[in-house]
Design an enzyme around this catalytic site. Structure first.
Site, PDB file in Angstrom:
ATOM      1  N   PHE A 156      60.665 -88.644  14.174  1.00 39.43           N
ATOM      2  CA  PHE A 156      60.590 -87.510  13.257  1.00 39.43           C
ATOM      3  C   PHE A 156      61.363 -87.853  11.972  1.00 39.43           C
ATOM      4  CE2 PHE A 156      58.450 -85.075  16.239  1.00 39.43           C
ATOM      5  CZ  PHE A 156      58.294 -83.749  15.847  1.00 39.43           C
ATOM      6  N   GLY A 157      60.807 -87.413  10.871  1.00 38.37           N
ATOM      7  CA  GLY A 157      61.426 -87.694   9.577  1.00 38.37           C
ATOM      8  C   GLY A 157      60.687 -88.744   8.788  1.00 38.37           C
ATOM      9  N   GLY A 158      59.804 -89.491   9.438  1.00 41.49           N
ATOM     10  CA  GLY A 158      58.974 -90.447   8.729  1.00 41.49           C
ATOM     11  C   GLY A 158      59.748 -91.609   8.131  1.00 41.49           C
ATOM     12  N   THR A 159      59.102 -92.279   7.187  1.00 43.44           N
ATOM     13  CA  THR A 159      59.691 -93.461   6.547  1.00 43.44           C
ATOM     14  C   THR A 159      60.981 -93.111   5.827  1.00 43.44           C
ATOM     15  OG1 THR A 159      57.545 -94.547   6.285  1.00 43.44           O
ATOM     16  CG2 THR A 159      59.314 -95.242   4.811  1.00 43.44           C
ATOM     17  N   CYS A 160      60.968 -92.034   5.055  1.00 36.86           N
ATOM     18  CA  CYS A 160      62.114 -91.716   4.192  1.00 36.86           C
ATOM     19  C   CYS A 160      63.406 -91.608   4.984  1.00 36.86           C
ATOM     20  CB  CYS A 160      61.849 -90.427   3.430  1.00 36.86           C
ATOM     21  SG  CYS A 160      63.230 -89.938   2.368  1.00 36.86           S
ATOM     22  N   HIS A 201      80.048 -83.441 -24.822  1.00 36.86           N
ATOM     23  CA  HIS A 201      80.732 -84.634 -25.312  1.00 36.86           C
ATOM     24  C   HIS A 201      82.048 -84.782 -24.555  1.00 36.86           C
ATOM     25  CE1 HIS A 201      82.247 -87.669 -28.102  1.00 36.86           C
ATOM     26  NE2 HIS A 201      83.399 -87.003 -28.095  1.00 36.86           N
TER      27      HIS A 201
END
Length: 451
Positions: free
Chosen positions: A35-39, A437
């Site tokens: 679960f969660g795939g490649t990433c 700045h």
């Protein structure tokens, strides 16, 4: 044959679809990997956790320019690796348990279509009113002679090795090769990069690509216009034969990393048997709402688009979710401004047209390049190589593209992404807001003001 209201194939961005609005439906998820795939498991998240560590090492080593004399003891590879995957690995089981507790059937075997809207999983056929195909992609393995005779790695495996190699050959010059070359060279590995093209990161703006190639060559051995002709075992490592403009080189290394692209997993799915139209690269063809050629079948992510970007897949997942829930109000992904970043050293971020694309299209454009060194924060960094580059239309004053190489590039580019998405003019973004700045965002402000 089991029938569902909704079946989702793949649990990368596909897993994001399901929430309480789907609780009344009979749903299933098919995921043969984690679960969660490649990433989550093999891609963006663990690789960036390695990159953050590599950045810390490089910052310490380069601190002498600021009058800080520091050194780095040998990096504890296993400690770094285990810290990362001890965060990630438990998430799979918890995700599976969560879905099952919510009444979702989870299939942990690979599925493939046997007919339109008929999927076979471990000998069982299932059907559904609606399918979402989000099966992702995998690394390309070239047919280089001898590659099958050696132990080589891809991005799928390299982050889980047990020992830090003394030397490494990286085949490829794209973003995956650039990020891993940064990680391993920072950790002390002697890295050789073999790139078929004339520069590294050739998809980037030429000026950015040339600067990155120059800087990478100061840290690593870089061979350009190089063709790998063969690979063979050499002791416990590999021997790589490369044809270059100056002749043939034989490079010996302890480890080999292959990073030559990715391909969609639609062949494993047997998408054609499911009636899904594919393009010449194997991606599923969809309309702008992510409907496929089969009514009731939607597709998203790496299986569909060529971007291979998690943020793109997430946007597609949100869109498909809406369209499934609201068939009377089908939406399209109207925002085609697709940014990306390369988390190497130096960091790179890009959105929109490159200058070479603008020239190729014979477009009129304005361009300004502003060095980090032109800003107060750039002085503080003692930065001499980073810059921001912005292209704009002389006709309507909108931003055509932006390209940044240097610290915080992925963050600095965000207001330019928003300006492009909203159609703001250069003048509005340059003068209509205040820039802090001496923050590094002044490099963007100065480039806009010059335009």
């Amino acid at each position: 044959m089991r029938h569902y209201d909704l079946v989702i194939l793949g649990t990368g961005s596909g897993n994001m679809l399901l929430d309480e609005e789907f609780d009344h439906l009979r749903t299933a998820i098919v995921e043969p990997d984690r679960f969660g795939g490649t990433c989550l498991n093999r891609g963006c998240i663990p690789s960036k956790m390695f990159v953050i560590t590599a950045d810390a090492v490089e910052d310490a080593r380069s601190a002498a320019r600021l009058g800080v004399h520091a050194h780095v003891d040998p990096v504890e590879w296993k400690a770094v690796r285990d810290r990362i995957f001890n965060h990630i690995d438990p998430l799979h089981d918890s995700a599976v348990n969560y879905r099952r507790e919510k009444g979702v059937d989870v299939y942990i075997d690979e599925g493939h279509f046997v007919a339109p809207k008929v999927l076979e999983v471990k000998g069982e056929q299932i059907t559904a009113d609606t399918f979402v195909v989000a099966v992702g992609s995998r690394p390309v393995v070239p047919g280089t002679p001898g590659l099958d005779s050696v132990n080589y790695h891809t991005s799928d495996t390299i982050m889980r090795i047990d020992e830090l190699p003394a030397s490494m050959v990286v085949i490829g010059g794209g973003f995956i090769a650039a990020e891993f070359s940064h990680v391993f060279s920072a950790f002390g590995t002697c890295v050789t990069i073999l790139q078929r093209g004339p520069r590294l990161l050739t998809a980037e703006d030429e000026q950015v690509s040339a600067r990155f190639t120059e800087l990478a060559a100061q840290r690593n051995r870089v061979l350009l216009n190089a063709t790998v002709t063969s690979v063979e075992p050499h002791g416990d490592g590999v021997s790589v034969t490369v044809a270059c403009p100056d002749g043939t080189h034989v490079i010996e290394a302890a480890s080999l990393l292959v990073c030559v692209g990715r391909r969609p997993n639609t062949d494993r799915l047997d998408a054609a048997a499911g009636g899904l139209e594919l393009d010449e690269h194997g991606h599923i063809v969809t309309d702008s709402a992510y409907r496929t050629s089969v009514p009731g079948v939607w597709a998203l992510g790496d299986a569909v688009n060529h971007f291979q970007l998690k943020h793109m897949a997430n946007a597609e997942s949100r869109l498909v979710r809406h369209n499934i829930l609201h068939p009377e109000d089908v939406r399209t992904l109207t925002n085609r401004v697709t940014p990306h970043a390369v988390f190497t050293n130096p960091q790179i971020a890009s959105v929109g047209l490159t200058e070479q694309e603008a020239r190729r299209r014979e477009m009129d454009y304005l361009v300004n390049v502003r060095n980090y060194a032109a800003t107060a924060y750039g002085w503080a960094l003692e930065d001499t190589t980073s810059f921001a580059k912005i292209l704009a239309s002389p006709a309507d004053r909108t931003i055509l593209g932006a390209h940044i190489i240097g610290p915080q590039a992925a963050t600095l580019i965000q207001p330019l992404i928003q300006a492009m998405a909203l159609g703001s003019t250069v003048d509005q973004v340059a003068s209509g807001v205040l820039y802090i700045h001496p923050a590094l965002t002044e490099v963007v402000e100065q480039a806009l003001l010059a335009l």
